[in-house]
Design a protein around this motif. Sequence first.
Motif, PDB file in Angstrom:
ATOM      1  N   ALA A 178     -32.569 -10.959  37.816  1.00 40.48           N
ATOM      2  CA  ALA A 178     -32.844 -12.308  38.320  1.00 40.48           C
ATOM      3  C   ALA A 178     -32.470 -12.431  39.797  1.00 40.48           C
ATOM      4  O   ALA A 178     -33.200 -13.044  40.574  1.00 40.48           O
ATOM      5  CB  ALA A 178     -32.079 -13.339  37.495  1.00 40.48           C
ATOM      6  N   ALA A 179     -31.325 -11.826  40.193  1.00 35.64           N
ATOM      7  CA  ALA A 179     -30.885 -11.922  41.588  1.00 35.64           C
ATOM      8  C   ALA A 179     -31.596 -10.858  42.417  1.00 35.64           C
ATOM      9  O   ALA A 179     -31.015  -9.858  42.836  1.00 35.64           O
ATOM     10  CB  ALA A 179     -29.376 -11.770  41.676  1.00 35.64           C
ATOM     11  N   SER A 180     -32.865 -11.056  42.596  1.00 37.24           N
ATOM     12  CA  SER A 180     -33.666 -10.120  43.394  1.00 37.24           C
ATOM     13  C   SER A 180     -34.872 -10.887  43.916  1.00 37.24           C
ATOM     14  O   SER A 180     -35.162 -11.990  43.459  1.00 37.24           O
ATOM     15  CB  SER A 180     -34.111  -8.929  42.540  1.00 37.24           C
ATOM     16  OG  SER A 180     -34.933  -9.366  41.473  1.00 37.24           O
ATOM     17  N   ARG A 181     -35.554 -10.305  44.872  1.00 36.35           N
ATOM     18  CA  ARG A 181     -36.742 -10.963  45.413  1.00 36.35           C
ATOM     19  C   ARG A 181     -37.881  -9.956  45.465  1.00 36.35           C
ATOM     20  O   ARG A 181     -37.654  -8.743  45.348  1.00 36.35           O
ATOM     21  CB  ARG A 181     -36.465 -11.523  46.815  1.00 36.35           C
ATOM     22  CG  ARG A 181     -35.222 -12.403  46.854  1.00 36.35           C
ATOM     23  CD  ARG A 181     -35.124 -13.176  48.138  1.00 36.35           C
ATOM     24  NE  ARG A 181     -35.993 -14.354  48.093  1.00 36.35           N
ATOM     25  CZ  ARG A 181     -36.211 -15.157  49.132  1.00 36.35           C
ATOM     26  NH1 ARG A 181     -35.661 -14.894  50.295  1.00 36.35           N
ATOM     27  NH2 ARG A 181     -37.000 -16.212  49.021  1.00 36.35           N
ATOM     28  N   ILE A 182     -39.057 -10.464  45.651  1.00 31.85           N
ATOM     29  CA  ILE A 182     -40.238  -9.606  45.692  1.00 31.85           C
ATOM     30  C   ILE A 182     -40.939  -9.858  47.022  1.00 31.85           C
ATOM     31  O   ILE A 182     -41.201 -11.008  47.381  1.00 31.85           O
ATOM     32  CB  ILE A 182     -41.175  -9.923  44.511  1.00 31.85           C
ATOM     33  CG1 ILE A 182     -40.473  -9.592  43.186  1.00 31.85           C
ATOM     34  CG2 ILE A 182     -42.479  -9.133  44.638  1.00 31.85           C
ATOM     35  CD1 ILE A 182     -41.115 -10.226  41.981  1.00 31.85           C
ATOM     36  N   ALA A 183     -41.180  -8.784  47.774  1.00 33.37           N
ATOM     37  CA  ALA A 183     -41.928  -8.888  49.032  1.00 33.37           C
ATOM     38  C   ALA A 183     -43.367  -8.471  48.768  1.00 33.37           C
ATOM     39  O   ALA A 183     -43.622  -7.599  47.938  1.00 33.37           O
ATOM     40  CB  ALA A 183     -41.305  -7.991  50.105  1.00 33.37           C
ATOM     41  N   PHE A 184     -44.289  -9.082  49.469  1.00 33.99           N
ATOM     42  CA  PHE A 184     -45.709  -8.741  49.280  1.00 33.99           C
ATOM     43  C   PHE A 184     -46.490  -9.274  50.460  1.00 33.99           C
ATOM     44  O   PHE A 184     -45.967 -10.056  51.264  1.00 33.99           O
ATOM     45  CB  PHE A 184     -46.241  -9.342  47.963  1.00 33.99           C
ATOM     46  CG  PHE A 184     -45.992 -10.816  47.820  1.00 33.99           C
ATOM     47  CD1 PHE A 184     -46.931 -11.739  48.240  1.00 33.99           C
ATOM     48  CD2 PHE A 184     -44.789 -11.286  47.306  1.00 33.99           C
ATOM     49  CE1 PHE A 184     -46.689 -13.095  48.139  1.00 33.99           C
ATOM     50  CE2 PHE A 184     -44.528 -12.648  47.200  1.00 33.99           C
ATOM     51  CZ  PHE A 184     -45.493 -13.547  47.620  1.00 33.99           C
ATOM     52  N   SER A 185     -47.733  -8.850  50.597  1.00 33.17           N
ATOM     53  CA  SER A 185     -48.594  -9.438  51.615  1.00 33.17           C
ATOM     54  C   SER A 185     -49.440 -10.515  50.960  1.00 33.17           C
ATOM     55  O   SER A 185     -49.751 -10.430  49.770  1.00 33.17           O
ATOM     56  CB  SER A 185     -49.499  -8.381  52.253  1.00 33.17           C
ATOM     57  OG  SER A 185     -50.575  -8.060  51.390  1.00 33.17           O
ATOM     58  N   GLY A 224     -31.190  -4.272  50.938  1.00 33.78           N
ATOM     59  CA  GLY A 224     -31.854  -5.569  50.911  1.00 33.78           C
ATOM     60  C   GLY A 224     -31.841  -6.301  52.236  1.00 33.78           C
ATOM     61  O   GLY A 224     -32.257  -7.452  52.318  1.00 33.78           O
ATOM     62  N   ARG A 225     -31.390  -5.635  53.313  1.00 34.68           N
ATOM     63  CA  ARG A 225     -31.294  -6.328  54.593  1.00 34.68           C
ATOM     64  C   ARG A 225     -32.603  -6.282  55.384  1.00 34.68           C
ATOM     65  O   ARG A 225     -32.910  -7.213  56.133  1.00 34.68           O
ATOM     66  CB  ARG A 225     -30.173  -5.699  55.424  1.00 34.68           C
ATOM     67  CG  ARG A 225     -30.071  -6.295  56.808  1.00 34.68           C
ATOM     68  CD  ARG A 225     -28.855  -5.830  57.570  1.00 34.68           C
ATOM     69  NE  ARG A 225     -28.940  -6.272  58.961  1.00 34.68           N
ATOM     70  CZ  ARG A 225     -28.027  -6.015  59.878  1.00 34.68           C
ATOM     71  NH1 ARG A 225     -26.944  -5.325  59.550  1.00 34.68           N
ATOM     72  NH2 ARG A 225     -28.169  -6.436  61.117  1.00 34.68           N
ATOM     73  N   TYR A 226     -33.313  -5.168  55.277  1.00 35.75           N
ATOM     74  CA  TYR A 226     -34.527  -4.983  56.075  1.00 35.75           C
ATOM     75  C   TYR A 226     -35.768  -4.906  55.191  1.00 35.75           C
ATOM     76  O   TYR A 226     -35.693  -4.490  54.039  1.00 35.75           O
ATOM     77  CB  TYR A 226     -34.466  -3.673  56.869  1.00 35.75           C
ATOM     78  CG  TYR A 226     -33.304  -3.561  57.817  1.00 35.75           C
ATOM     79  CD1 TYR A 226     -33.382  -4.095  59.103  1.00 35.75           C
ATOM     80  CD2 TYR A 226     -32.140  -2.913  57.431  1.00 35.75           C
ATOM     81  CE1 TYR A 226     -32.311  -3.986  59.976  1.00 35.75           C
ATOM     82  CE2 TYR A 226     -31.070  -2.792  58.306  1.00 35.75           C
ATOM     83  CZ  TYR A 226     -31.155  -3.333  59.577  1.00 35.75           C
ATOM     84  OH  TYR A 226     -30.115  -3.225  60.440  1.00 35.75           O
ATOM     85  N   ILE A 227     -36.891  -5.269  55.786  1.00 36.70           N
ATOM     86  CA  ILE A 227     -38.178  -4.973  55.172  1.00 36.70           C
ATOM     87  C   ILE A 227     -39.005  -4.230  56.212  1.00 36.70           C
ATOM     88  O   ILE A 227     -39.195  -4.721  57.330  1.00 36.70           O
ATOM     89  CB  ILE A 227     -38.916  -6.256  54.720  1.00 36.70           C
ATOM     90  CG1 ILE A 227     -38.171  -6.918  53.556  1.00 36.70           C
ATOM     91  CG2 ILE A 227     -40.343  -5.923  54.300  1.00 36.70           C
ATOM     92  CD1 ILE A 227     -38.790  -8.240  53.117  1.00 36.70           C
ATOM     93  N   PRO A 451     -34.008  -4.376  45.775  1.00 40.73           N
ATOM     94  CA  PRO A 451     -32.854  -3.973  44.969  1.00 40.73           C
ATOM     95  C   PRO A 451     -32.122  -5.232  44.503  1.00 40.73           C
ATOM     96  O   PRO A 451     -32.464  -6.346  44.911  1.00 40.73           O
ATOM     97  CB  PRO A 451     -32.003  -3.182  45.965  1.00 40.73           C
ATOM     98  CG  PRO A 451     -32.395  -3.701  47.303  1.00 40.73           C
ATOM     99  CD  PRO A 451     -33.846  -4.073  47.191  1.00 40.73           C
ATOM    100  N   ALA A 452     -31.111  -5.062  43.633  1.00 36.15           N
ATOM    101  CA  ALA A 452     -30.271  -6.191  43.242  1.00 36.15           C
ATOM    102  C   ALA A 452     -29.622  -6.746  44.505  1.00 36.15           C
ATOM    103  O   ALA A 452     -29.069  -5.991  45.304  1.00 36.15           O
ATOM    104  CB  ALA A 452     -29.214  -5.738  42.241  1.00 36.15           C
ATOM    105  N   LEU A 453     -29.737  -8.056  44.705  1.00 35.03           N
ATOM    106  CA  LEU A 453     -29.222  -8.657  45.924  1.00 35.03           C
ATOM    107  C   LEU A 453     -27.833  -9.199  45.658  1.00 35.03           C
ATOM    108  O   LEU A 453     -27.660 -10.187  44.943  1.00 35.03           O
ATOM    109  CB  LEU A 453     -30.157  -9.750  46.420  1.00 35.03           C
ATOM    110  CG  LEU A 453     -31.544  -9.216  46.816  1.00 35.03           C
ATOM    111  CD1 LEU A 453     -32.466 -10.364  47.188  1.00 35.03           C
ATOM    112  CD2 LEU A 453     -31.448  -8.219  47.953  1.00 35.03           C
ATOM    113  N   GLY A 454     -26.822  -8.509  46.172  1.00 34.06           N
ATOM    114  CA  GLY A 454     -25.427  -8.868  45.925  1.00 34.06           C
ATOM    115  C   GLY A 454     -24.997 -10.075  46.732  1.00 34.06           C
ATOM    116  O   GLY A 454     -25.498 -11.151  46.534  1.00 34.06           O
TER     117      GLY A 454
END
Lengths: 455, 198
Positions: A178-185, A224-227, A451-454
């Motif tokens: 649950a504590a994660s995000r999804i990046a996409f275009s 989880g800091r950079y994309i 990844p899991a976002l701490g």
Amino acid sequence: MTVVSTLRTLRSSSAAVPAALALLLALPGGAAAQEDFPGVALGMVYDAVAPPGLAIQPFEGRFGGQGVASGIEAIVGRDLTYSDRFAVVDSLPASMGGEGVDYALWDRLGATYLLRGRVEGTGDGFVLVLELHDVLYTRLAHEGRFDLPRREADGFRMAVHRASDAVVEWAFGEPGMAASRIAFSMMRDDGNREIYVVDSDGENLERVTNHNDLAVSPAWSPDGRYIAYQAWPDLMGIFEVDLTTRQTRQLDPGRDGNYLTPTYHPDGQTLAFGVQGNNNRSGIFTFNVRRDCCLTSLTEGRFNDLSPVYSPDGRQLVFNSSRLGTATPQIYVMSASGGDPEVLSPYRYGAGGYYNAPDWSPYGDLVAFHGRVGRSGAYHILVARMGRNRELLKLTVEGNNEDPSWAPDGRHIVFVGERNWGKGLFVVDSGSGAIRAILRGVDVGEPDWSPALGN
Amino acid sequence: MTHPRLLLTALAASLVLVACGGDPPPPPAPTGPTAEELAEMARQDSIRAAEAAAREAAARADSIRRAEADAAARMQAARSTLEEMVFFDYDEATLRPDAERLLRQKAEILRNSPAVRIRIEGHADERGSTEYNIALGNARAEAVRQFFTSFGLDASRFAITSYGEERPLAQGSTESAWARNRRVEFVITAGADQINPM
């Protein structure tokens, strides 16, 4: 079409695999006949047992926590539903709240677990106290306190998601997602694509690039800091956005070429990516992105080597290549230092087949990708079990399904689905086969699960 | 240029004659044309000459204009040839015969126009995966560049890129839209004013 097996079974107990597969192979044609992927053993994968019931008692608010308690309960309830590990019963009437636990009552309601929550104001935020009760053993199994910022703060929902993941960990000893995000275009109305991120539950949509042009193929750094992503200032280049400062920069590996499809090494230092054209060496290259140095070539040739992803131990790379022909791209696995790649996708001479977009699960035992059989077939999400007894599983049955990416729980996969109503961002639970759309009616592409976002 | 100078001399002589008339006693009657007649003839001559000169200048300007327009048209035609797209078959990055015919014309113009530099942009139709379609578009652009370099053109004059399926020419999910979108486009990035048509 009830197939009795789970990916978790495959992962945790290789001894169980032959029996499960024998059962599956013995099934009459059915679903498998529609899509004839060579070597695909299963159509759909379902849990062998029904998930345990989890009842959520209405959360209680105290000392200023009254106004947010039910909102927090709603987020936790959905997170636990989306974990696909429980049969969640929530939104119960307030009369079922209160002090004390009547285990016999919860047992009669079919609950194996009872979750109780209490939200207390602290002045500059809240404390969420969660109790997980084991109804069968009539005892408090786990308890935890979670600091939450103010409701308006950026990190509020993510802090609640982390509490939800703790509940999954308490019950199953495995991490949640649950504590994660999804990046996409995502394609905008102006015809441009930008990189966006959204929480694992489809909420909190946020734009992170501002090219007013095309930006695609985002990849999260392991912390989880950079994309990193790909954009076109005339030619294709790789960019990196620092999510803490929102600064964007273009990497300069110091050599002519089109750079595409970046991915981070688990060390967080190295990017691997495909290079094409504008020099006579195309292939998979690596570059140290923290020291801006050391461009290294891993493969060479005009084979459209692209979309690399590291295994979680960083020792292997899975990528895409058209070395068998542009009409039949395949998935290959190679040592992270280069060398001879080995075909992973179910290629059979003369049978064609088109396989793309590999992603290695965070436990290293499974690789997901998409593929189609004929020249006009539909695209489906496939999962290859790595190791000595390779097996191939198919997770989708309808529409077109592309660009899978594993969640940090090693169980869920996000992908781009195309249905008769349009495109969207979908999540499939490889354990239960459950599929849900978390963003609908948007032209999205190349999702990458963080990844899991701490914090 | 001698003709206008003679005319000017005659004109000056007649002006002198007109200015001197009437003051001294009349000279003996001339045997040829009178001074007035001479003046009139000179005037007519000068008008004709001026008209002829104007006609000649206009014709010269016209022919320059025509030549310029012609050159511009040929340059524009050459530029259009350079910028004309080539199309590909489904899932293919190999050049079709019609593409090769057009690329040969482009190569001839490029050989005569060494200042021209071109960005070759590959595109794909919407079928297939997003990332792979970028690779496919790139392979199409690369096939075009290799065709040019096989004609002896310097590879450094060409940059290649691909937009995959992201910048369709035609909208829709029909075979005709897909056929329009499987293409390579040509963008002149330098030397557009130095195209030498053949």
